[in-house]
Design an enzyme around this catalytic site. Structure first.
Site, PDB file in Angstrom:
ATOM      1  N   ILE A   1       4.594  -4.454   6.059  1.00 46.32           N
ATOM      2  CA  ILE A   1       4.305  -4.359   4.638  1.00 46.32           C
ATOM      3  C   ILE A   1       5.133  -3.207   4.093  1.00 46.32           C
ATOM      4  CG2 ILE A   1       2.463  -4.055   2.970  1.00 46.32           C
ATOM      5  CD1 ILE A   1       0.562  -4.743   5.273  1.00 46.32           C
ATOM      6  N   ASP A   2       6.150  -3.497   3.327  1.00 44.46           N
ATOM      7  CA  ASP A   2       6.916  -2.465   2.675  1.00 44.46           C
ATOM      8  C   ASP A   2       7.485  -3.042   1.396  1.00 44.46           C
ATOM      9  OD1 ASP A   2       9.129  -2.774   5.488  1.00 44.46           O
ATOM     10  OD2 ASP A   2       8.925  -4.100   3.769  1.00 44.46           O
TER      11      ASP A   2
ATOM     12  N   GLU B   1       0.823  -1.209   0.000  1.00 45.32           N
ATOM     13  CA  GLU B   1       0.000   0.000   0.000  1.00 45.32           C
ATOM     14  C   GLU B   1       0.857   1.259   0.000  1.00 45.32           C
ATOM     15  OE1 GLU B   1       1.512   0.713   3.752  1.00 45.32           O
ATOM     16  OE2 GLU B   1       0.947  -1.206   2.917  1.00 45.32           O
ATOM     17  N   ASP B   2       2.040   1.195   0.591  1.00 49.59           N
ATOM     18  CA  ASP B   2       2.909   2.362   0.661  1.00 49.59           C
ATOM     19  C   ASP B   2       3.328   2.817  -0.731  1.00 49.59           C
ATOM     20  OD1 ASP B   2       4.596   0.214   0.068  1.00 49.59           O
ATOM     21  OD2 ASP B   2       5.292   0.063   2.138  1.00 49.59           O
ATOM     22  N   ASN B   3       3.773   1.869  -1.536  1.00 47.72           N
ATOM     23  CA  ASN B   3       4.187   2.182  -2.897  1.00 47.72           C
ATOM     24  C   ASN B   3       3.020   2.684  -3.733  1.00 47.72           C
ATOM     25  OD1 ASN B   3       4.807   1.105  -5.907  1.00 47.72           O
ATOM     26  ND2 ASN B   3       6.713   1.615  -4.859  1.00 47.72           N
TER      27      ASN B   3
END
Length: 452
Positions: A448-449, A269-271
């Site tokens: 999550i990364d 989700e970060d990207n």
């Protein structure tokens, strides 16, 4: 006399040799750009004027920290947000359930710093398969400020990081044609207290090759490239994006859901948030002069491989062309290409080329490490680091091959199928190998990364 076939063959070999050396030169240019930018950006971190400014003159910031269990270095990681040198911020610490083991640590810190505006948010809102997003939704909606700083629970921040990040987010653009900064992020700097080889390999990867490429790509800024360990953005911007990566139009408002919940369908989700701000709102990102100190836990070599396979499989469904090129950016394959080209064109012995290549490559990586850490690699850690660095380089190609043949990823004991655009759906039961690995890691929390 040479026949036409020999001439064609020689021309082909000559062309491939030229292309090989050109590619080698380009990759060296990218690496040196990352190295020199790291020297310029991270070796001097000035104190922000807003650190001592009156509260009413500084914009408020809500610090969001999603928690799950007792992560490595958790107390120190969380305490670093309580000690930020900035006059106007609140901290929202969110957990999915009230039995979470992180809560006693959180409550101890709240008691230790009674003058800091800190709150505990208990309970998740399931908006997708991503548990980090599910955990953050309540905090996202309850935050008192528009500026949000989201940090993973394994990140420690320098006391001046918040102030300097706000400065970067609000920095005026030099000309009216420049894009507004919508997101400020921080390059990860790993540190380990474990002796597991997998932990050491992860540290070597994040602090050298990953950091070098990450900084260089963001310096060129052709497209979005963001790791989500420590990101600052405005909620008012997130409320206008949805992860489609298509420019937002008035027709889409009220039809396509926007905001943080819209990103619950993505594993990375970060990207996707960063990409949405870039492509949907035509805004830009900036790297702060601070690092996100990443505490690496107890990680075996198998854990490291599984983690890297997972994110390559996610990336190949998002940026296939870049993922296909990835092996040709790694030092071993790159050295074989350049050594063969140099021998064909100039007669340079390959056995002479290899040691010169790896010595120069390692020197640049160690220089990047020193820039981010603020000091050179300690002498008592040299051999251990070199072994981990070498293992990372050797494992790069096998990991890539494994990742390319498959679209399933195992994450926190569950199987997911990665879809075309980076979305995921829960898959069927695990095979015996995945089930064995899951049982060995039961209770661990994997963030999550997405690596570069």
């Amino acid at each position: 006399m040479m026949d036409a076939g020999d001439l064609d063959r020689d021309f082909l070999l000559f062309t491939l040799a030229i292309v090989g050396l050109l590619w080698y030169t380009i990759l060296w240019g990218i690496g040196l750009l990352g190295c020199m930018t790291a020297r310029k950006r991270y070796r001097l971190r000035p104190r922000s004027p807003s650190a001592n400014a009156p509260r009413e003159t500084t914009p408020g910031v809500s610090i969001l920290r999603p928690l799950k269990g007792l992560d490595t270095n958790l107390y120190e990681n969380l305490e670093s947000t309580f000690t930020q040198e900035y006059p106007n911020f609140e901290i929202l610490l969110s957990v999915a359930d009230e039995e979470d083991q992180a809560l006693p640590v959180v409550r101890e810190l709240i008691a230790k710093y009674p003058n800091v505006d800190a709150k505990v948010i208990v309970g998740e809102e399931v908006v997708g398969v991503n548990p980090k997003v599910n955990n953050l939704v309540k905090s996202y909606r309850m935050a008192a400020n528009d500026i949000l700083w989201v940090l993973d629970s394994n990140i420690t921040a320098d006391p001046g990081t918040l102030a300097r990040s706000v400065d970067a987010l609000l920095r005026p653009t030099p000309t009216s044609g420049d894009k507004r900064i919508a997101l400020v992020h921080h390059v990860p700097l790993a540190f380990v207290n474990e002796h597991k080889l997998g932990s050491r390999i992860e540290e070597a990867f994040l602090n050298t090759n990953h950091a070098k490429m990450y900084i260089a790509i963001n310096t060129v800024a052709i497209d979005s490239c963001v790791v989500g360990k420590s990101n600052m953005y405005r909620r008012s911007d997130i409320e206008h994006v949805n992860g489609t990566l298509r420019p937002v139009t008035s027709k889409m408002h009220g039809v396509v859901p926007c905001g943080l919940p819209a990103f619950g369908r993505f594993l990375a989700e970060d990207n996707m948030i960063a990409g949405a701000l870039w492509h949907e709102l035509d805004l830009r990102h900036d790297l702060s002069c601070d690092v996100a100190r990443n505490a690496v836990g107890n990680m075996s070599v198998g854990d490291y491989i599984t983690r890297r396979v997972r994110w390559i499989r996610v990336r190949k469904h998002m940026v296939l062309a870049a993922t296909l090129l990835e092996p040709f950016t790694e030092s071993i394959i790159l050295s074989l290409i350049a050594a063969s080209s140099s021998k064909y064109l100039f007669g340079v012995p390959m056995l002479l080329f290899f040691p010169l290549h790896f010595a120069a490559w390692l020197s640049v990586d160690l220089d990047v490490y020193a820039s981010l850490a603020g000091f050179p690699l300690p002498s008592d850690r040299t051999w251990g680091f070199l072994i981990a660095w070498g293992a990372r380089e050797i494992l790069a190609l096998p990991i890539w091959v494994i990742a390319m043949f498959g679209s399933r990823v195992e994450w926190r004991g569950k199987q997911y199928q990665v879809l075309r655009n980076g979305e995921v759906e829960q898959a069927g039961s695990m095979n015996w190998f995945d089930r064995l690995r899951s049982s060995r890691r039961q209770g661990d929390y994997e963030r999550i990364d997405l690596e570069t």
